[in-house]
Design a protein around this motif. Sequence first.
Motif, PDB file in Angstrom:
ATOM      1  N   TRP A 104      69.274  24.842  38.930  1.00  0.00           N
ATOM      2  CA  TRP A 104      68.759  25.089  37.578  1.00  0.00           C
ATOM      3  C   TRP A 104      67.957  26.375  37.499  1.00  0.00           C
ATOM      4  CZ3 TRP A 104      71.086  22.842  33.739  1.00  0.00           C
ATOM      5  CH2 TRP A 104      71.771  21.653  33.978  1.00  0.00           C
ATOM      6  N   GLU A 105      67.231  26.680  38.572  1.00  0.00           N
ATOM      7  CA  GLU A 105      66.480  27.942  38.594  1.00  0.00           C
ATOM      8  C   GLU A 105      67.448  29.125  38.548  1.00  0.00           C
ATOM      9  OE1 GLU A 105      63.957  24.897  40.833  1.00  0.00           O
ATOM     10  OE2 GLU A 105      66.077  25.334  40.556  1.00  0.00           O
ATOM     11  N   TYR A 106      68.552  28.992  39.285  1.00  0.00           N
ATOM     12  CA  TYR A 106      69.539  30.077  39.330  1.00  0.00           C
ATOM     13  C   TYR A 106      70.275  30.178  37.986  1.00  0.00           C
ATOM     14  CZ  TYR A 106      72.369  33.515  41.770  1.00  0.00           C
ATOM     15  OH  TYR A 106      72.947  34.697  42.159  1.00  0.00           O
ATOM     16  N   HIS A 107      70.599  29.035  37.422  1.00  0.00           N
ATOM     17  CA  HIS A 107      71.221  28.938  36.090  1.00  0.00           C
ATOM     18  C   HIS A 107      70.353  29.710  35.070  1.00  0.00           C
ATOM     19  CE1 HIS A 107      70.793  26.589  32.260  1.00  0.00           C
ATOM     20  NE2 HIS A 107      72.091  26.339  32.319  1.00  0.00           N
ATOM     21  N   ASN A 108      69.032  29.491  35.145  1.00  0.00           N
ATOM     22  CA  ASN A 108      68.127  30.146  34.193  1.00  0.00           C
ATOM     23  C   ASN A 108      68.107  31.655  34.389  1.00  0.00           C
ATOM     24  OD1 ASN A 108      67.617  27.497  33.566  1.00  0.00           O
ATOM     25  ND2 ASN A 108      65.512  27.471  34.299  1.00  0.00           N
ATOM     26  N   VAL A 109      68.121  32.090  35.651  1.00  0.00           N
ATOM     27  CA  VAL A 109      68.113  33.528  35.948  1.00  0.00           C
ATOM     28  C   VAL A 109      69.412  34.179  35.454  1.00  0.00           C
ATOM     29  CG1 VAL A 109      68.166  35.235  37.820  1.00  0.00           C
ATOM     30  CG2 VAL A 109      66.520  33.383  37.897  1.00  0.00           C
ATOM     31  N   LEU A 110      70.549  33.531  35.715  1.00  0.00           N
ATOM     32  CA  LEU A 110      71.839  34.100  35.275  1.00  0.00           C
ATOM     33  C   LEU A 110      71.903  34.232  33.758  1.00  0.00           C
ATOM     34  CD1 LEU A 110      74.483  32.279  37.528  1.00  0.00           C
ATOM     35  CD2 LEU A 110      73.865  34.704  37.607  1.00  0.00           C
ATOM     36  N   LEU A 111      71.539  33.160  33.050  1.00  0.00           N
ATOM     37  CA  LEU A 111      71.643  33.199  31.594  1.00  0.00           C
ATOM     38  C   LEU A 111      70.564  34.079  30.968  1.00  0.00           C
ATOM     39  CD1 LEU A 111      72.680  29.505  30.984  1.00  0.00           C
ATOM     40  CD2 LEU A 111      74.072  31.525  30.491  1.00  0.00           C
ATOM     41  N   GLY A 112      69.405  34.131  31.619  1.00  0.00           N
ATOM     42  CA  GLY A 112      68.312  34.957  31.095  1.00  0.00           C
ATOM     43  C   GLY A 112      68.516  36.444  31.320  1.00  0.00           C
ATOM     44  N   ASN A 113      69.389  36.795  32.269  1.00  0.00           N
ATOM     45  CA  ASN A 113      69.624  38.212  32.604  1.00  0.00           C
ATOM     46  C   ASN A 113      71.082  38.608  32.430  1.00  0.00           C
ATOM     47  OD1 ASN A 113      66.923  39.119  33.944  1.00  0.00           O
ATOM     48  ND2 ASN A 113      67.382  37.132  34.848  1.00  0.00           N
ATOM     49  N   GLN A 114      71.772  37.908  31.555  1.00  0.00           N
ATOM     50  CA  GLN A 114      73.219  38.101  31.416  1.00  0.00           C
ATOM     51  C   GLN A 114      73.625  39.571  31.246  1.00  0.00           C
ATOM     52  OE1 GLN A 114      75.470  36.811  27.756  1.00  0.00           O
ATOM     53  NE2 GLN A 114      75.958  35.068  29.063  1.00  0.00           N
ATOM     54  N   SER A 115      72.890  40.295  30.419  1.00  0.00           N
ATOM     55  CA  SER A 115      73.281  41.695  30.146  1.00  0.00           C
ATOM     56  C   SER A 115      73.124  42.582  31.379  1.00  0.00           C
ATOM     57  CB  SER A 115      72.461  42.250  28.986  1.00  0.00           C
ATOM     58  OG  SER A 115      71.080  42.161  29.294  1.00  0.00           O
ATOM     59  N   ALA A 116      72.320  42.144  32.342  1.00  0.00           N
ATOM     60  CA  ALA A 116      72.099  42.964  33.542  1.00  0.00           C
ATOM     61  C   ALA A 116      73.276  42.906  34.520  1.00  0.00           C
ATOM     62  CB  ALA A 116      70.820  42.516  34.251  1.00  0.00           C
ATOM     63  N   TRP A 117      74.050  41.834  34.479  1.00  0.00           N
ATOM     64  CA  TRP A 117      75.109  41.691  35.495  1.00  0.00           C
ATOM     65  C   TRP A 117      76.518  41.565  34.922  1.00  0.00           C
ATOM     66  CZ3 TRP A 117      77.834  37.213  34.881  1.00  0.00           C
ATOM     67  CH2 TRP A 117      77.179  36.134  34.272  1.00  0.00           C
ATOM     68  N   GLU A 118      76.661  41.371  33.619  1.00  0.00           N
ATOM     69  CA  GLU A 118      77.996  41.050  33.087  1.00  0.00           C
ATOM     70  C   GLU A 118      79.026  42.165  33.264  1.00  0.00           C
ATOM     71  OE1 GLU A 118      77.715  40.046  28.956  1.00  0.00           O
ATOM     72  OE2 GLU A 118      76.629  41.863  28.454  1.00  0.00           O
ATOM     73  N   THR A 119      78.572  43.429  33.353  1.00  0.00           N
ATOM     74  CA  THR A 119      79.543  44.528  33.475  1.00  0.00           C
ATOM     75  C   THR A 119      79.647  45.078  34.898  1.00  0.00           C
ATOM     76  OG1 THR A 119      77.819  46.096  32.878  1.00  0.00           O
ATOM     77  CG2 THR A 119      79.201  45.275  31.085  1.00  0.00           C
ATOM     78  N   LEU A 120      78.932  44.470  35.842  1.00  0.00           N
ATOM     79  CA  LEU A 120      78.987  44.943  37.232  1.00  0.00           C
ATOM     80  C   LEU A 120      80.341  44.609  37.854  1.00  0.00           C
ATOM     81  CD1 LEU A 120      75.475  43.775  38.519  1.00  0.00           C
ATOM     82  CD2 LEU A 120      76.115  46.061  37.714  1.00  0.00           C
ATOM     83  N   SER A 121      80.647  45.283  38.960  1.00  0.00           N
ATOM     84  CA  SER A 121      81.882  44.918  39.665  1.00  0.00           C
ATOM     85  C   SER A 121      81.669  45.007  41.171  1.00  0.00           C
ATOM     86  CB  SER A 121      83.037  45.829  39.239  1.00  0.00           C
ATOM     87  OG  SER A 121      82.678  47.169  39.453  1.00  0.00           O
ATOM     88  N   GLY A 122      82.558  44.328  41.887  1.00  0.00           N
ATOM     89  CA  GLY A 122      82.583  44.398  43.354  1.00  0.00           C
ATOM     90  C   GLY A 122      81.243  44.130  44.012  1.00  0.00           C
ATOM     91  N   ASN A 123      80.870  45.050  44.927  1.00  0.00           N
ATOM     92  CA  ASN A 123      79.644  44.874  45.716  1.00  0.00           C
ATOM     93  C   ASN A 123      78.388  44.824  44.864  1.00  0.00           C
ATOM     94  OD1 ASN A 123      80.821  44.649  48.170  1.00  0.00           O
ATOM     95  ND2 ASN A 123      80.673  46.824  48.693  1.00  0.00           N
ATOM     96  N   ASP A 124      78.407  45.530  43.733  1.00  0.00           N
ATOM     97  CA  ASP A 124      77.220  45.533  42.875  1.00  0.00           C
ATOM     98  C   ASP A 124      76.938  44.127  42.353  1.00  0.00           C
ATOM     99  OD1 ASP A 124      76.903  48.225  43.206  1.00  0.00           O
ATOM    100  OD2 ASP A 124      77.962  48.776  41.371  1.00  0.00           O
ATOM    101  N   THR A 125      78.003  43.429  42.022  1.00  0.00           N
ATOM    102  CA  THR A 125      77.841  42.047  41.534  1.00  0.00           C
ATOM    103  C   THR A 125      77.237  41.183  42.635  1.00  0.00           C
ATOM    104  OG1 THR A 125      79.919  42.403  40.347  1.00  0.00           O
ATOM    105  CG2 THR A 125      79.033  40.176  40.326  1.00  0.00           C
ATOM    106  N   VAL A 126      77.839  41.277  43.815  1.00  0.00           N
ATOM    107  CA  VAL A 126      77.365  40.461  44.953  1.00  0.00           C
ATOM    108  C   VAL A 126      75.907  40.776  45.260  1.00  0.00           C
ATOM    109  CG1 VAL A 126      77.681  40.011  47.423  1.00  0.00           C
ATOM    110  CG2 VAL A 126      79.677  40.185  45.922  1.00  0.00           C
ATOM    111  N   LYS A 127      75.593  42.085  45.304  1.00  0.00           N
ATOM    112  CA  LYS A 127      74.230  42.513  45.642  1.00  0.00           C
ATOM    113  C   LYS A 127      73.222  41.959  44.633  1.00  0.00           C
ATOM    114  CE  LYS A 127      73.267  47.003  45.878  1.00  0.00           C
ATOM    115  NZ  LYS A 127      73.582  48.394  46.252  1.00  0.00           N
TER     116      LYS A 127
END
Length: 202
Positions: A104-127
């Motif tokens: 749930w903590e991770y769920h909150n971070v993903l949804l709360g920061n969606q714009s920060a990661w939605e357009t990343l690709s490859g290693n940037d996403t993983v990192k």
Amino acid sequence: ALIADVSTTPSEEPPTPVTVSNISIGNAPTIGSDNAPITVVEFSDFQCPFCASFFSNTLSQIKTEYVDTGKIKFVYKHYPLDFHQNAKIAAVASECANEQGKFWEYHNVLLGNQSAWETLSGNDTVKTFVGYSESLGLDSNYFRDCLSSLKYERYVDSDLEEGSKLGVTGTPSFFVGKEGKYTLVEGAQPFESFRQTVDQLG
């Protein structure tokens, strides 16, 4: 074919109950009492803007009024839409966090920061996703191995298949009910819509 995200326009008609004989909770992440009289199963996509909107505007109220009071058990299921490039890897990442007890903590971070990661690709996403695991105090090496191996991809796919069988066509979609009779609520509905559906169930 999957249609686009469900719109947020609340419908005038009350949602009709959908008779679903069983939604398997299995190992799905849940919050709330197992003895709660009503179950809400959300099929969601971490990259869907309406899912982020539901998270920001409605989930905390559902939690305060219904989950924390023992009335609702809330279940999360994955439904990553194929036109969201990072939705599936985000779903896998959340399950890697779940393995270490922090879904749930991770769920909150993903949804709360969606714009920060939605357009990343490859290693940037993983990192970025590994970085989130570090910020939550997870064992990031263990997390990275879990993510890189796509350990939970099959699990995410099985949620997706189940959602399709139940008639989910977009995200977020919610099944609200008990004992095989669920009402399907589609889209990032305001809290009032949930209240109506829940109150009808008694």
